[in-house]
Design an enzyme around this catalytic site. Structure first.
Site, PDB file in Angstrom:
ATOM      1  N   GLU A   1      33.805  97.637  60.036  1.00 54.95           N
ATOM      2  CA  GLU A   1      32.897  97.483  61.169  1.00 54.95           C
ATOM      3  C   GLU A   1      33.597  96.489  62.236  1.00 54.95           C
ATOM      4  OE1 GLU A   1      28.539  95.011  62.215  1.00 54.95           O
ATOM      5  OE2 GLU A   1      29.919  94.155  60.752  1.00 54.95           O
TER       6      GLU A   1
ATOM      7  N   ASP B   1      32.170  94.547  56.432  1.00 57.17           N
ATOM      8  CA  ASP B   1      31.151  93.555  57.329  1.00 57.17           C
ATOM      9  C   ASP B   1      32.164  92.748  58.343  1.00 57.17           C
ATOM     10  OD1 ASP B   1      28.651  92.882  58.509  1.00 57.17           O
ATOM     11  OD2 ASP B   1      29.383  90.962  57.688  1.00 57.17           O
TER      12      ASP B   1
END
Length: 677
Positions: A377, A341
């Protein structure tokens, strides 16, 4: 607990609590502390029975070996030192701290003013917070020994899902397993994944997490899990019997079914939030090392995450903690890879993002971590935060440009063909420059964040009122199309078009070069009622509805059909981009008349029709894919071939088309795939 114990200096490695003979070795890094204590609790976790001073060693590591002491012992740390927020120091011995290396936790976290160092504001708190804190629990699982599927990227089909939401309402999974790790490894859920053709399960965060206080004050919960309390402990709400070995068992059962497990991990921030946040673990042990702050004003946190703090991966011991955590989940828990993330943060120094960051270098040279699946990401909200295409091999990246272009095309936007073609064939403009290929692109249409697939064809605007932020949260640029009615509709024309549009996007996704990722629920038209930011909806808004009709949903069968076709053609496994010089594979682009596209066709912004073929010269096979995003029927002639005929394999519309026809009408807003036979 017996008070007849012996204390010794202890070892500085490994960090955390480790079982050694009939005792426990404790080691924790706190270089600026004046004194560290191990605090032992009774089996209820309510009573602190011993507070034992630890020994300081070179390098700022404190240690203590206690014997006899059994596995299962409950403990926490207390740290004495300066409390000087202006210097970035938050030592307060009244605050029980979770071991950053705790492998297990016991008890519930409860929000209270006891967790804050200044209460009231400006007054140093002398209130003990232990009653509201989970206790670290000594646990030592044996390393994972199961065989791993080891699917190549060319064969990988990812299914992103939430541990609880995937099975919380599944009627064929026993009630005590619903919403648990063991629910994911239940035979009926595994059968569903295999029926779809999925090879890899990507789980939303499973590291122990808590809900933010502003959510609990509104009666809501952090459902997604991006608010980490500890990087080594599985989230306990997903356990059946409070045994962390259940996570290992889940992984083993999925591996036996040839399904990999990837974890969505959050090494960019923690639940301790910003300057006014609680003292839970890292802040109370080594705040200047664990978190990034302004160089000339250490009490101000750099907030590149939007969550109050940013983990400082430049610090050697912060970096070590992250690497140790990753290896633990691979070697002990058995997982096959990670989706990071806000991964840009992990490669950012004080001077900006660099693929030569120590974190990326450490991963790439690590004999364990360099061999697992690594997905970035590639963005955050910090300076220079958008880095799609900048990560080095062997990293893969979420490709949001793919998502947006495909959505915009099927919404009927003009001037999309040139960029759409790039995305369909692996986004060479993003990845080829640093010697990577189409399989470095993780292609997706929807994910946990944003509209579901069904909502993307049912809502023009977001409807996040249930989140308690007056619909101000969530993205506004959804590239969605409601097919003529906002929200639920029983109009047969609207519902038919919505189904057709979902099939269009699924077909595009599953027959693009790159690694496809499906968001859970896409196969059953799962709706969140237009909520495009359901991070706090731990309820039926987010949980999949497993009705009999859903398990036989036409989208489930459609995905299976398209993936079966994909797996037959080697072009999707090809790891390099297709160019005219490729000796085996070729891509050709055609107008609706079956003729080669010219430069003028590519620059005709009004065109919403694309037809192309993928040829495998070695096996003498080919696919012909037709995408018509316009709202009118297109008269189409299939391109001529030297031998064989085009045979219709799958379409987003139910038409009685001659499967070997050379000319036919391509329905408005439809997609078609022919195979050369």
């Amino acid at each position: 607990m017996s008070l007849s114990i012996e204390l010794n200096q202890g070892k500085t490695s490994p960090l955390g609590a480790s079982i050694n003979s009939n005792g426990i070795n404790f080691a924790v890094y706190a270089p600026l502390a004046k004194q560290l204590y191990v605090c032992l609790f009774d089996s209820s976790g309510h009573t602190e029975v011993l507070k034992l001073a630890m020994n300081n060693n070179e390098g700022g590591i404190w240690s203590l070996f206690i014997t006899p002491l059994p596995a299962g012992t409950l403990y926490g740390y207390r740290a004495e030192g300066e409390y000087q927020p202006k210097k970035g120091l938050y030592f307060n011995s009244q605050k029980l701290l979770i071991d950053p290396y705790a492998k297990d936790l016991f008890g519930e976290f409860t929000w209270s003013e006891r967790h804050y160092s200044q209460m009231p504001i400006g007054t140093l708190s002398s209130v003990n917070n232990a009653i509201d804190m989970p206790k670290s629990r000594v646990s030592e699982l044996q390393p994972y020994t199961g065989a791993k599927p080891l699917h190549s990227w060319g064969k990988t089909i990812i299914y992103e899902c939430h541990v609880k939401g995937a099975t919380a309402r599944h009627p064929d999974i026993p009630a005590h397993l619903q919403g648990k790790y063991l629910g994911l490894s239940h035979a009926v859920f595994i059968e569903h994944l295999r029926d779809l053709g999925v090879t890899t399960l990507e789980l939303l965060p499973v590291h122990s997490f808590i809900s933010e206080q502003f959510l609990t004050g509104k009666g809501l919960q952090n459902y997604w899990g991006y608010n980490t309390l500890n990087f080594f402990t599985p989230h306990k709400d997903y356990l059946v019997n409070d045994e962390i070995a259940e996570f290992q068992e889940m992984v083993s059962q999925l591996h036996n079914a040839e399904i990999e497990v990837i974890l969505d991990v959050v090494y960019n921030h923690t639940a301790e939030a910003g300057t006014d946040g609680p003292l839970l673990s890292w802040r109370g042990l080594n705040n200047p090392g664990y978190y990034r702050s302004l160089h000339d004003n250490p009490q101000v946190y750099i907030n590149d995450t939007g969550c109050g703090n940013t983990l400082n991966i430049d610090d050697p011991y912060s970096l070590k903690m992250v690497l140790d955590s990753l290896r633990y989940w691979v070697e002990v828990m058995g997982v096959d890879g990670f989706r990071f993330d806000l991964a840009t943060i992990l490669g950012r120094t004080a001077h900006g993002f660099t693929q030569a960051h120590s974190f990326i270098q450490a991963i790439n040279q690590d004999p364990v971590l360099s061999q697992v699946k690594l997905i970035a990401e590639p963005w955050d909200i910090g300076p220079g935060g958008y880095q799609l295409g900048a990560f080095p091999a062997p990293w893969r990246e979420w490709n949001d440009k793919y998502r947006d272009v495909v959505r915009r095309f099927w919404c009927g936007e003009h001037n999309m063909l040139p960029e759409l073609a790039k995305r369909l064939h692996g986004s060479f403009d993003l990845f080829e420059h640093n010697l990577r290929g189409p399989l470095n692109s993780i292609n997706f249409i929807t994910s946990h964040d944003g509209f579901t697939l069904a909502d993307s064809v049912s809502y023009k605007e977001k409807h996040n009122e249930a989140n308690g932020e007056h619909n101000r949260d969530g993205h506004s640029a959804n590239y969605s199309f409601n097919c003529g009615a906002e929200g639920f509709s029983d109009d047969p024309h609207v519902t038919a078009l919505r189904l057709q549009q979902q099939k269009n996007m699924l077909l595009t996704l599953l027959l693009s070069k790159g690694v496809p990722m499906l968001a859970s629920g896409s196969e059953m038209a799962h709706s969140q009622g237009g909520n495009n930011n359901a991070y706090c909806q731990n309820n039926r808004t987010s949980w999949l509805a497993w009705k009999d009709s859903q398990r036989r949903h036409p989208l489930t069968r459609f995905i299976d059909d398209v993936l079966t076709l994909r797996k037959k053609h080697c072009v999707f496994k090809h790891s390099v981009f297709l160019h005219d010089s490729d000796k085996r594979f070729a891509v050709n682009w055609f107008t609706e008349h079956g003729e080669a596209m010219q430069e003028s066709d590519w620059h005709d912004g009004s065109k919403q029709f694309l037809m192309y073929s993928l040829h495998d010269r070695q096996l003498e096979t080919a696919l012909l894919i037709i995408l018509n995003a316009s709202d009118v029927i297109v008269e189409c002639s299939l391109p001529k071939v030297e031998r064989g005929n085009w045979h219709l394999e799958v379409s987003s519309v139910d038409k009685n088309t001659d499967k070997s026809t050379k000319q036919f009408n391509v329905a408005a807003q439809s997609s078609w795939v022919f195979q050369l036979i």
